[in-house]
Scaffold this active site. Sequence first.
Site, mmCIF file in Angstrom:
data_model
loop_
_atom_site.group_PDB
_atom_site.id
_atom_site.type_symbol
_atom_site.label_atom_id
_atom_site.label_comp_id
_atom_site.label_asym_id
_atom_site.label_seq_id
_atom_site.Cartn_x
_atom_site.Cartn_y
_atom_site.Cartn_z
ATOM 1 N N GLU A 176 31.491 32.871 53.826
ATOM 2 C CA GLU A 176 30.590 32.671 52.675
ATOM 3 C C GLU A 176 30.830 33.600 51.487
ATOM 4 O OE1 GLU A 176 26.464 32.393 53.581
ATOM 5 O OE2 GLU A 176 26.702 30.666 54.907
ATOM 6 N N GLU A 375 27.894 26.756 60.897
ATOM 7 C CA GLU A 375 26.509 27.205 60.956
ATOM 8 C C GLU A 375 25.594 26.061 60.549
ATOM 9 O OE1 GLU A 375 25.437 30.822 58.926
ATOM 10 O OE2 GLU A 375 27.348 31.795 59.448
#
Length: 476
Positions: A176, A375
Site C-alpha cells: 500500500e 486483504e
Amino acid sequence: MNKFPNDFLWGGSIAAHQCEGAWQEDGKGPGIMDYATSGSYKVPRQFTQELEKDKKYPSHDGIDFYHRYKEDITLFAQMGFKALRISIDWSRIYPYGDEDMPNQKGIEYYQDVIQTLLDYQIEPIVTLYHFEMPIHLVREYGSWTNRKLIDFYLKYVETVVTALKGKVKYWVTFNEMNHIDPQTEASDIFTYIIAGLKYSEINGNKKEVLAKIGYNMTLASVKAVKLIRDIDSNNQVGCVFGITPMYPRDCHPMNVMKAFKDMDRDFYQIDAMCNGKFPKYKVKEYEEYNIHIDINEEDEQAFQNGTLDFIGMNYYSTEVSKSEYSSDENESLWGGAQNPYLKQSKWGWAIDPIGLRYLLNYTYRKYGLPIIVTENGIGAVDEMVDGKIHDDYRIEYLSAHFSEMKKAILEDHVECFGYLMWGPIDLVSATTGEMKKRYGFIYVDKHDDGSGDLSRYKKDSFYWYQDVIKNQGKDL
C-alpha cells in the site's frame, strides 16, 4: 461449475508490527511503528519522537505472535488454510537498516515461521515492507526522500530472499505505498505508516516530498523484482496496492470524469510496475506542480526489467467522488463521500461486495496479470458470551464478498488465484491502534485497557470459513 478452482489459495494476511510484539527481543531494533501510540475512531494515533511513559504503544506487545506463532499457525491449519501472508520486519533483520551484517536471530526466527507453515502445507506469501522500517533510516537519512534508502532496502531484500530460498515462492515488495500521492492532501497517519514522516511536519514543498517518496519506493520495488527473480528463477514477485474504487456522484459528465481521475490516481505506481516505464502522464503532472523527478537511464532500464508477475489487491470499500458542483457530501476515509445506497461499518467504511467484483474486473482488464486478493474484511466489536463469539455479521460480510469474487472468476473470467482475509486472527489496527476493532476468525483476549491473558478462542466464523475452504466456496 459453481465453486472456486481447486488450486485457489484460501487463507489470510497479517503484518509483523500489528501482531508480533517482542519489540526489543533477540536483537530487533526500533521500527517506525514502535513510536505509534494507540488511538481510536475519533482520536487519531500520535507519532512521538521519543517513548512517553503516559502513552501506550501497541506494537510493543501486539498479540505476542512472536512467541505464539506455532499455536496460531496450528489454528490456521485447522481452518484448512492454503496460504498465509506474513510480513518481515526490516528492523529484526537490520536493526538500524544501514549495518554491514544482519541480525542472525531475526533471520532464524522467520526461517522457523516459514518452516512451520510448510509443515502444515500452507503456502507462505512474504511481504518485505508492510509499514516496517528501522526508525534510524528516517532520522539519519530522511526516509524515502533519500535515494540511499533504495540500496539499504535492496540489501535487506537480498538477505531475506537468500535466507528463505527454496521455501518461499510468492514475494511482495511493498504494501500500500500508493496512498502517498501529491494530488491529495495527505494526513500524518498515511505518510507516517508508509514512510515514518509526519505530513504536518514536512518542510518545504510537501507535494515534491511526497512525489520523491512515491518515486523512490516505486523504483525500489522494480529493482527488487529483478533481484528476487535473479536469486531464484522460480520466484513470483508482486506488489500489494490498497485501492478504493470511486463512483461518480451522478451521471453528469463532469462528475464522471472527476470520479475517473480520483480513482485512477491509485494506479500510477501499478502502471509503472506493470508497463515497464514510469508513466509520462505522472511526469507531466509533476511538472505542473514545479516538481522535478530525476529519472536516469539506469532507472528506465530498471522499470523495463522489473515488471510484476502478479498484483496484490487490498479491498475494503468504495466511495463516491465528491461532486464538481456541490459540497454537501459527508467525507469518507480516503477523501470521497459516503454512498447513500450502502451500509457502513462501525468505523465508517462502506460495505460494497459488488465493488470487489468491479475492481477485479477493472484491474485485470487493464493489466492482464494474475490477481490475488491480499486483504479484505470487516472490523467489528466482537463480544464474548459464555465463552463463544457469535459473529454472524462477519459471516454475512464475507459470504457476500465471496459470491461477487466467484462471479468475477467464473462469469467474468478474471484470473484471481487466491483470497487472503485480513486479519484471520485479531490484531492491532494500523489506522487506529486499537484491539477493539477486530477482524479475525480467532478472538484474542486482549483489550485496549491492557487487560486480557492473550488466550485464543474460535469464533463462529472460524467454523464457517473452514467449511468454505473444504467445499471450495460451493455453498455461500
